[in-house]
Structure formats: structure tokens, C-alpha cells
Design a protein around this motif. Structure first.
Motif, PDB file in Angstrom:
ATOM      1  N   TYR A 145      30.467 188.631  58.710  1.00 36.54           N
ATOM      2  CA  TYR A 145      29.953 188.390  60.053  1.00 36.54           C
ATOM      3  C   TYR A 145      31.023 188.117  61.110  1.00 36.54           C
ATOM      4  CZ  TYR A 145      25.129 188.412  58.488  1.00 36.54           C
ATOM      5  OH  TYR A 145      23.914 188.799  57.994  1.00 36.54           O
ATOM      6  N   PHE A 149      30.681 188.555  65.309  1.00 34.92           N
ATOM      7  CA  PHE A 149      30.326 187.377  66.097  1.00 34.92           C
ATOM      8  C   PHE A 149      30.898 187.503  67.502  1.00 34.92           C
ATOM      9  CE2 PHE A 149      29.735 184.164  62.377  1.00 34.92           C
ATOM     10  CZ  PHE A 149      28.404 184.558  62.263  1.00 34.92           C
ATOM     11  N   ARG A 157      34.056 178.139  63.385  1.00 34.21           N
ATOM     12  CA  ARG A 157      34.617 179.450  63.090  1.00 34.21           C
ATOM     13  C   ARG A 157      36.114 179.329  62.825  1.00 34.21           C
ATOM     14  NH1 ARG A 157      33.066 183.845  67.401  1.00 34.21           N
ATOM     15  NH2 ARG A 157      34.150 185.101  65.837  1.00 34.21           N
ATOM     16  N   ASN A 247      25.445 180.049  62.841  1.00 33.15           N
ATOM     17  CA  ASN A 247      26.105 181.026  63.697  1.00 33.15           C
ATOM     18  C   ASN A 247      25.483 182.414  63.566  1.00 33.15           C
ATOM     19  OD1 ASN A 247      28.025 179.692  65.280  1.00 33.15           O
ATOM     20  ND2 ASN A 247      29.503 179.617  63.606  1.00 33.15           N
ATOM     21  N   ASN A 251      23.988 184.002  66.830  1.00 35.01           N
ATOM     22  CA  ASN A 251      24.618 185.236  67.282  1.00 35.01           C
ATOM     23  C   ASN A 251      23.608 186.144  67.983  1.00 35.01           C
ATOM     24  OD1 ASN A 251      27.030 186.974  67.349  1.00 35.01           O
ATOM     25  ND2 ASN A 251      25.844 188.310  66.009  1.00 35.01           N
TER      26      ASN A 251
END
Length: 295
Positions: A145, A149, A157, A247, A251
């Protein structure tokens, strides 16, 4: 980022002020429009994710990170220092159970920590074994991912931080975007629609065993004062897999805001949108409100 002094040069129009009693909160309303272009992932092989998760290198890295983070025990009272010997004796059986789709995570242990506003944040502490497995899954999901992102997302992250998010917000405001819309994703982690999250993951991770294992972790339940409670919604904070799952879900929001050409910065469930005038800010709030109410 709320309340940070970096806001002092901007003018903030909070979305709950605009809606008054109809505050824009995402409790029960986190089904943001889906705008992910699956074609972006055509070069990613997601058919061997189970093998990658259970690979020696990935599991060893997961163990080292759990060991390094230490942390409290889960409901089985196993300590981090006991983990290595346990994995030596049972690791191969755990891997085999995961490959067969027969592994069942244990419930998490509920703890509450005080927040700055006087409330308490609910955390779910998995067993140390489940933390290793969750970490192994999260490492592979991150590889899949991270390339897709949003560049406007900074929370949880690799190589990104709250400080960088603040600097980005300051840069946007210095470019003339002086009005700030504070999108209040209240209780996001506690209210995520798990079915929607799983459907989003399934678009990119087309391996049933992996998706099934993620769902099992979402629905493993929580032990509160010795009483088991189901977890039919949310992504319990405290687990290694929770940040990447959050996330993945958010997203969808990032892509929607990008599609609308908006300037924004998001750190976990804290999202701020920048405009050049109050009128533009009001239009943004009205548009987002209508979109969320439709979903």
C-alpha cells in the motif's frame, strides 16, 4: 495536530461550528466514497502474500520489532522475554495453522489511558504471539500500500512524522491558503465499518487466507475485567496491524479529497483542509457533509 501553534497564522473554521448540532462526525459514517484505481496495482503480485508474511526474514523482523518495543502482556500473561522460546517450540505449527486458515487469534486485553482532554483512550493489547503475527502482516501490507498512499498522509508511515505534517501545513498556508477546515473524525478507530474495510483490502490483496486472518484479528474480541466482548466494528488501537488498516481505510478519503483538487494534510484520523477564503471553506464543508450523508 489540533491546537498546534502552527495554526496561529491561519483562520480555522471548524466543521462542527458549521453544522452545529448536526456535527460532521464519522461515527457510523466512515464509508467514504471509493475512488481507488485498481489499475495502479497491476504490477504488484498479491497472490503470494501468505508466503511473504510467513517467510523466515519477515517473521524474524517482526519478532525483533516486537521484542524491541517490549510492551505489556496480553490475556495469556506471556511476557516478551518468553516469546523466543515459545516460537522455537511452536512457530512451525503456528505457520501451518495460518496456511490452513485454522489459526485463531486470542482476544485482546482492554486497558485505558488518560487523554489530554480528560477522557480515556481505549487500547486493546494482543498477546505477544499475536503481536508478532500482526507485525508480520503489517510489514507486507505496507509494501503493497505504501506506493499508493497519498503524499498528504503522514501518520504511522515509514519515514514520515507529525513534524513533517506541520511543516507541510505551514507551507500550504504560506501559499495563501489561510482558512482551515478541521475535519473531525471522531472515534474513528472505534467505529470503522469492518465489512467496508475488508472489501477495500480485498481489491488489492486477492488471497482469501490473508483477508480472512485480518478479519479474525478485527473480530477477535476484547476482555474487559474478565468479561469477553465482541468487536464487530472498529480497528482496536494497541495492535500492530491497526495503523496500517486505518491508513488503508482513510486512503479512500485522501483520494476523494485529491480528486476534488483540495489542499489538505492528514495525520492518522486528524485531517485539515485548506482554502483561500471563508466562502470556499463553507463550500467544502457543505460538499463533504452531503457526501458523507449519502454514504
Amino acid at each position: 495536530m489540533k491546537g498546534n501553534q502552527e495554526y496561529e497564522n491561519g483562520r480555522q473554521l471548524r466543521i462542527e461550528d458549521y453544522l452545529q448540532e448536526n456535527r460532521l462526525e464519522t461515527e457510523g459514517k466512515v464509508e467514504v466514497p471509493s475512488v481507488l484505481d485498481v489499475s495502479e496495482l497491476e504490477e504488484i503480485d498479491t497472490k503470494t502474500v501468505t508466503n511473504e508474511i510467513l517467510s523466515r526474514d519477515n517473521m524474524n523482523l517482526a519478532y525483533k520489532r516486537v521484542k524491541g518495543n517490549k510492551g505489556a502482556s496480553g490475556i495469556d500473561d506471556m511476557q516478551v522475554d518468553e516469546l523466543l522460546q515459545y516460537l522455537k517450540e511452536n512457530g512451525e505449527q503456528i505457520k501451518e495453522d495460518i496456511r490452513k486458515g485454522e489459526y485463531n487469534p486470542k482476544a485482546v486485553r482492554r486497558v485505558e489511558i488518560p487523554k489530554a482532554d480528560g477522557n480515556k483512550r481505549k487500547l486493546g493489547i494482543p498477546t505477544v504471539v499475536d503481536r508478532v503475527i500482526q507485525q508480520a502482516i503489517a510489514q507486507q501490507l505496507s509494501k503493497i500500500y505504501e506506493p499508493i498512499f497519498s503524499g498528504n498522509s503522514y501518520g504511522f508511515r515509514p519515514n514520515r512524522s507529525c513534524h513533517e505534517a506541520i511543516l507541510k501545513a505551514k507551507e500550504i498556508m504560506n501559499n495563501g491558503y489561510k482558512w482551515v477546515v478541521d475535519l473531525d473524525l471522531e472515534k474513528f478507530f472505534d467505529t470503522v465499518n469492518q465489512d467496508l474495510l475488508i472489501s477495500i483490502i480485498r481489491r488489492t490483496v486477492n488471497e482469501d487466507k490473508v483477508v480472512s486472518l485480518i478479519r479474525k484479528y478485527l473480530q477477535a474480541g476484547v476482555l474487559v475485567n474478565g468479561v469477553f466482548e465482541k468487536t464487530e466494528k472498529g480497528t482496536p488501537q494497541g495492535g500492530n496491524i491497526s495503523p496500517i488498516l486505518s491508513n488503508i481505510m482513510l486512503n479512500e478519503l485522501d483520494k476523494e479529497l485529491e480528486k476534488r483538487g483540495l489542499q489538505f494534510v492528514r495525520y492518522a484520523d486528524d485531517c485539515i483542509i485548506f482554502t483561500k477564503s471563508r466562502k470556499a471553506a463553507e463550500r467544502v464543508m457543505e460538499s463533504i457533509t452531503k457526501s458523507l450523508r449519502r454514504n
